[in-house]
Design a protein around this motif. Sequence first.
Motif, PDB file in Angstrom:
ATOM      1  N   LYS A  62       0.852  -1.196   0.000  1.00 17.47           N
ATOM      2  CA  LYS A  62       0.000   0.000   0.000  1.00 17.47           C
ATOM      3  C   LYS A  62       0.891   1.251   0.000  1.00 17.47           C
ATOM      4  N   SER A  63       0.801   2.028  -1.083  1.00 14.12           N
ATOM      5  CA  SER A  63       1.641   3.225  -1.244  1.00 14.12           C
ATOM      6  C   SER A  63       1.461   4.232  -0.121  1.00 14.12           C
ATOM      7  N   SER A  64       0.230   4.377   0.357  1.00 16.70           N
ATOM      8  CA  SER A  64      -0.083   5.407   1.358  1.00 16.70           C
ATOM      9  C   SER A  64       0.557   5.147   2.714  1.00 16.70           C
ATOM     10  N   GLU A  65       1.103   3.944   2.920  1.00 19.25           N
ATOM     11  CA  GLU A  65       1.723   3.633   4.203  1.00 19.25           C
ATOM     12  C   GLU A  65       3.187   4.054   4.251  1.00 19.25           C
ATOM     13  N   SER A  66       3.646   4.738   3.185  1.00 18.27           N
ATOM     14  CA  SER A  66       5.007   5.299   3.159  1.00 18.27           C
ATOM     15  C   SER A  66       4.918   6.817   3.005  1.00 18.27           C
ATOM     16  N   ASN A  67       5.489   7.541   3.953  1.00 19.77           N
ATOM     17  CA  ASN A  67       5.499   9.007   3.867  1.00 19.77           C
ATOM     18  C   ASN A  67       6.266   9.488   2.645  1.00 19.77           C
ATOM     19  N   THR A  68       7.336   8.765   2.303  1.00 18.79           N
ATOM     20  CA  THR A  68       8.156   9.114   1.133  1.00 18.79           C
ATOM     21  C   THR A  68       7.307   9.082  -0.139  1.00 18.79           C
ATOM     22  N   MET A  69       6.532   7.995  -0.298  1.00 14.69           N
ATOM     23  CA  MET A  69       5.722   7.854  -1.506  1.00 14.69           C
ATOM     24  C   MET A  69       4.569   8.859  -1.518  1.00 14.69           C
ATOM     25  N   LYS A  70       3.931   9.056  -0.367  1.00 13.24           N
ATOM     26  CA  LYS A  70       2.827  10.030  -0.291  1.00 13.24           C
ATOM     27  C   LYS A  70       3.294  11.428  -0.690  1.00 13.24           C
ATOM     28  N   ASN A  75       3.793  15.990  -4.475  1.00 19.42           N
ATOM     29  CA  ASN A  75       4.628  16.947  -5.228  1.00 19.42           C
ATOM     30  C   ASN A  75       4.389  16.842  -6.727  1.00 19.42           C
ATOM     31  N   LEU A  76       4.273  15.598  -7.209  1.00 17.44           N
ATOM     32  CA  LEU A  76       4.037  15.394  -8.637  1.00 17.44           C
ATOM     33  C   LEU A  76       2.675  15.949  -9.050  1.00 17.44           C
ATOM     34  N   ALA A  77       1.667  15.720  -8.232  1.00 20.13           N
ATOM     35  CA  ALA A  77       0.315  16.219  -8.541  1.00 20.13           C
ATOM     36  C   ALA A  77       0.325  17.741  -8.711  1.00 20.13           C
ATOM     37  N   LYS A  78       1.063  18.424  -7.851  1.00 17.91           N
ATOM     38  CA  LYS A  78       1.182  19.894  -7.945  1.00 17.91           C
ATOM     39  C   LYS A  78       1.813  20.290  -9.274  1.00 17.91           C
ATOM     40  N   LYS A  79       2.885  19.580  -9.643  1.00 15.27           N
ATOM     41  CA  LYS A  79       3.591  19.857 -10.914  1.00 15.27           C
ATOM     42  C   LYS A  79       2.676  19.633 -12.110  1.00 15.27           C
ATOM     43  N   GLY A  93      -2.674   1.409 -12.311  1.00 19.09           N
ATOM     44  CA  GLY A  93      -1.999   0.906 -11.117  1.00 19.09           C
ATOM     45  C   GLY A  93      -2.185   1.893  -9.978  1.00 19.09           C
ATOM     46  N   SER A  94      -3.437   2.193  -9.662  1.00 17.74           N
ATOM     47  CA  SER A  94      -3.733   3.267  -8.696  1.00 17.74           C
ATOM     48  C   SER A  94      -3.536   2.852  -7.238  1.00 17.74           C
ATOM     49  N   ASN A  95      -3.276   1.561  -6.989  1.00 15.89           N
ATOM     50  CA  ASN A  95      -2.977   1.060  -5.652  1.00 15.89           C
ATOM     51  C   ASN A  95      -4.053   1.534  -4.672  1.00 15.89           C
ATOM     52  N   ASP A  96      -3.658   2.112  -3.519  1.00  7.93           N
ATOM     53  CA  ASP A  96      -4.664   2.540  -2.536  1.00  7.93           C
ATOM     54  C   ASP A  96      -4.984   4.033  -2.643  1.00  7.93           C
ATOM     55  N   GLY A  97      -4.580   4.637  -3.784  1.00  8.94           N
ATOM     56  CA  GLY A  97      -5.004   6.013  -4.067  1.00  8.94           C
ATOM     57  C   GLY A  97      -4.043   7.112  -3.656  1.00  8.94           C
ATOM     58  N   ALA A  98      -2.794   6.785  -3.351  1.00  6.12           N
ATOM     59  CA  ALA A  98      -1.831   7.808  -2.902  1.00  6.12           C
ATOM     60  C   ALA A  98      -1.654   8.932  -3.922  1.00  6.12           C
ATOM     61  N   ILE A 222       9.612  10.070 -26.090  1.00  5.90           N
ATOM     62  CA  ILE A 222       9.857  10.731 -24.803  1.00  5.90           C
ATOM     63  C   ILE A 222      10.186  12.191 -25.090  1.00  5.90           C
ATOM     64  N   PHE A 223       9.487  13.117 -24.390  1.00  2.15           N
ATOM     65  CA  PHE A 223       9.810  14.527 -24.613  1.00  2.15           C
ATOM     66  C   PHE A 223      10.448  15.199 -23.397  1.00  2.15           C
ATOM     67  N   ASP A 224      10.459  14.485 -22.248  1.00  2.14           N
ATOM     68  CA  ASP A 224      11.158  15.013 -21.079  1.00  2.14           C
ATOM     69  C   ASP A 224      11.421  13.876 -20.098  1.00  2.14           C
ATOM     70  N   ILE A 225      12.432  14.073 -19.257  1.00  4.35           N
ATOM     71  CA  ILE A 225      12.792  13.072 -18.243  1.00  4.35           C
ATOM     72  C   ILE A 225      13.165  13.781 -16.950  1.00  4.35           C
ATOM     73  N   GLU A 226      12.719  13.208 -15.846  1.00  2.35           N
ATOM     74  CA  GLU A 226      13.160  13.671 -14.528  1.00  2.35           C
ATOM     75  C   GLU A 226      13.752  12.478 -13.786  1.00  2.35           C
ATOM     76  N   ASN A 227      14.895  12.674 -13.130  1.00  3.79           N
ATOM     77  CA  ASN A 227      15.443  11.661 -12.235  1.00  3.79           C
ATOM     78  C   ASN A 227      14.841  11.891 -10.851  1.00  3.79           C
ATOM     79  N   VAL A 228      14.221  10.859 -10.289  1.00  8.18           N
ATOM     80  CA  VAL A 228      13.610  10.986  -8.957  1.00  8.18           C
ATOM     81  C   VAL A 228      14.196   9.936  -8.013  1.00  8.18           C
ATOM     82  N   ASN A 229      14.089  10.186  -6.709  1.00  5.83           N
ATOM     83  CA  ASN A 229      14.758   9.332  -5.720  1.00  5.83           C
ATOM     84  C   ASN A 229      13.958   8.111  -5.292  1.00  5.83           C
ATOM     85  N   THR A 230      12.685   8.049  -5.645  1.00 10.86           N
ATOM     86  CA  THR A 230      11.854   6.943  -5.174  1.00 10.86           C
ATOM     87  C   THR A 230      12.356   5.590  -5.674  1.00 10.86           C
TER      88      THR A 230
END
Length: 393
Positions: A62-70, A75-79, A93-98, A222-230
């Motif tokens: 469950k994604s929502s059980e990790s603060n890092t993933m939440k 942050n991505l939603a804002k972007k 792959g919406s999992n538990d809705g995080a 692909i028109f853009d790429i971001e490196n993320v830490n997750t």
Amino acid sequence: MIKKFLDLGSQPLANSYILKKNLKLKEKKFKLEVGFNDKNFLVSILKTVSKEKMFNKDYPYKSSESNTMKQSFKNLAKKIKKRFNPKFIIEVGSNDGAFIKNFDKKKVVGVEPCYNLAQITKKLGYKTYSEYWGLNLSKKITKIQKADLIYSANTLSHIENFNEIFRAVDFALSKKGILILEDPSLLKCLKNTAYDQFYCEHIYVFSTLALKNILNKFNFEIFDIENVNTHGGSNRYFIKKRDNRFYKISANVKKEISKEIRFGLKKFSTYKNFEKKVLNSKKKLLQIIKKLKNKKLKIIGYGATAKSCTVLNYCGIGKQDIDYFLDTTSYKINKFLPGSKILIKKYKKLSLNNVDVVYLGAWNFKDEIFKKEKKFINEGGKFITHIPLPKII
């Protein structure tokens, strides 16, 4: 031609946690081997397991059980809102809705084949299809309105049939629509000797080089790429239809491809070298554990992850080495890890009164864990990590 470069032995299904009453039953296992396609540069496991066996009504993550993933999804939603302002979003792959919880319920639809997870978002009032992604489902969802954006994190790499994926994406997207795909980075995986990125669900670990070749077949680019830490280092790919002129190709794409070529992701020798590093990693990890056990020190595990399942089974680490694992995921508590059969206990703060050394199963959440266990660390508590090399920290 696909060339095998890594053999991780006989492995159970990584998320098939065992109930106490079933401990004596024989587990189903499969040969976990990894290969490199020298034509399109794709890295994949050689023997796949049916999706029905992996993604079902008892899926435990469950994604929502990790603060890092939440926080990452927030942050991505804002972007996304700021950069693309989509009117209709599909998450595969919406999992538990995080992720989808960050959007208006009228603007987003979830696709989640795991029934138990789909029920979570349905109860919150989000339209969620508990089905596997494919063309028929794509047609059903977009009957009235095409999607401006499809998002998928750590999911499309689980689907074996690219034709099934991208025909459905192509149909669902509006003319201006884009696909955002987020998955572990092969470059990071090789740099970190993170062989535990390979397990039954991770059919593919993508490089930009390989993904570019695959997308080309389906008239995407692909028109853009971001490196993320997750997840220990991932790439977030922004993808459009080839005839979509609304977005220019960013310099980030060329930059990422150059990095991968320089590291040697087109050469089979790079993967054979990785195999040697993996063998060395196993040897060093077992030496560390043996030394600690000889000193009569108590070792527990932290984070009963699918990744840790690969490590434990490949290295032959069991309950004789690690007393138990702590985990926050409700679906895993009081069950046993596949293969190694180590008990999973409900998470509680670490204390030197109860434990001497902690094996970091969830190494990809190290920063979150170390912040949480600051007191334990300050008092002299130690962790074992196998990334990028096995050591005590």
